[in-house]
Motif scaffolding. Sequence first.
Motif, PDB file in Angstrom:
ATOM      1  N   GLU A 254       0.819  -1.208   0.000  1.00  0.00           N
ATOM      2  CA  GLU A 254       0.000   0.000   0.000  1.00  0.00           C
ATOM      3  C   GLU A 254       0.858   1.266   0.000  1.00  0.00           C
ATOM      4  OE1 GLU A 254      -3.229   2.601   0.081  1.00  0.00           O
ATOM      5  OE2 GLU A 254      -3.011   0.512  -0.569  1.00  0.00           O
ATOM      6  N   THR A 466      -2.911   0.136   7.002  1.00  0.00           N
ATOM      7  CA  THR A 466      -2.344  -0.185   5.690  1.00  0.00           C
ATOM      8  C   THR A 466      -2.525  -1.656   5.356  1.00  0.00           C
ATOM      9  OG1 THR A 466      -0.175  -0.451   6.756  1.00  0.00           O
ATOM     10  CG2 THR A 466      -0.632   1.674   5.707  1.00  0.00           C
ATOM     11  N   ARG A 473      -6.332  -3.532  -2.113  1.00  0.00           N
ATOM     12  CA  ARG A 473      -5.652  -3.226  -3.375  1.00  0.00           C
ATOM     13  C   ARG A 473      -5.471  -4.478  -4.235  1.00  0.00           C
ATOM     14  NH1 ARG A 473      -3.006   1.082  -5.433  1.00  0.00           N
ATOM     15  NH2 ARG A 473      -3.239   2.237  -3.471  1.00  0.00           N
TER      16      ARG A 473
END
Length: 518
Positions: A254, A466, A473
């Motif tokens: 990230e 994160t 993601r």
Amino acid sequence: MPEIRLTVLDADHQKREMSCEPGQTLAQGLFLSGDWKTPVLCSGVGLCGRCRLRFLSPAPAPDSADEALFSVEELHDGWRLGCRHQVREGQEVFLPCHAAASAAPQELTPDAKAVRLAVDFGTSSVSWQALVGERSVAQGTDPNPQLGAGSDVMSRLAYAADPAHARQLQKRAVSYLQQVVAGLGAPVEEIAVAANPAMTLILLGKESAGLRAAPYRLSYRGGQVETLEALPPVYVLPQLAPFVGGDLSAGLLELLERNTRPQFPFLLSDMGTNGEFVLAVSPERFLVTSVPLGPALEGAGLSCGNAAGPGAVVHFEVQPAGLVAQCLGGGMPSRKAGMTGTGYISLLALLRQLGVLAEDGRFEQGNTPLAKRVSRSLGTQYGEPCLHLPGGLVLLARDVEEILKIKAAFHVALDTLCEAAGIRLTDLAAVYLAGALGENVSCLALEQLGFLPEGSGRLVQSVGNTSLAGAARVLYDKTAREKVESFSKKTQEIVLAGDRDFSTRFMARMRFSQSEAV
């Protein structure tokens, strides 16, 4: 062996019969059942008091932990700590907590015909986010449903050493994910899970013996799709080292893929029950290490510790009248709501500033009128020095020692990584804090307690979760999996557990300063 049956009356005056496994403590049996809201536990050492219960059947003899936390009258009335007594056939107990509510259905946007689910499966809490493309359409955070087995990584692994217990922990984890998926009310195409190696192995039902004793070894590398009962395909983020897992590989991904990409070298630190560190020297070289911290930063194992929630103290200030506590959501501090790990950090930094707390963690009187006013609340409790706080809260000497241990471990890990990389701390472009330490912690407080050198707070950035962002993601970025799976080839583990000098270096840093003990 046959299961043990007992009767439980809860705070809603509902009575139910339940079965526990032989060898379990009452706390383990009750809170792993999933029928009650799970408290933050102290791994059975009798410190946090959040597994208190009252025997309606004849009570066992109290042990020293019971005697420290209950009055003579309460002990006579049958109050005990569930973590200190094993289940016995026919027991009847009153449990002063409410039944666990089912996961509330999420109201998704009309176009959410199919979603993907990102999960950060931490030791103490589980956070999730449902996505349509890159857009979050629902999210939530809950206590890890396995908390009844202990609040830190090693106690969880010790419990899972029994195959029956390991299956029980896996069932609790999988059941939680099934509830989240069912509550979304839309088809879930895929799940991505970021978790440390211990939580990953337990979730997947894999053997965790390699993490229970030195020399530690990583038997499962992740970076692949797994199948779990009644769930869509589960992508497990790569594990980097025996105690540096998918939460850190997701976090590193990230940071590297954000629009404002970091400069090298930088440090990513996730400080939860285990401290995990990545020193990114360059895009092609990552050094990783880990240190056991215990659950104090997440509010467990401390005399008044609690997870972040309504009424919990998160910050302290000093005014002419003395110490003033700030609580989540406002209101007055109370022993029941307790203090978060961030609240403890804030308090100790303030006491250091006033001179009421020495470098070695001892309480002192201070030499200013304000310090002397605060130190009037010094006293003893449970036979040890303490500072009495607003709302019936108390700071015990043992609480100070727990935070001091975390500071020392953080310092050793940071110094060791910098030495291995051939750089100084001042060479770092940034220190990114994720996890419990990164949430709402003051950089100035970290400097005052010696986590970081004076003036280095400018390097510190809180980056939020994160781990969850990285898990999300890999669900919407087609290139992200290849990138995160490449990290293992670029990673070198720096093993602190086998370092002969670790204990010496650790003890030398058991001071609330950057200087070492002479």
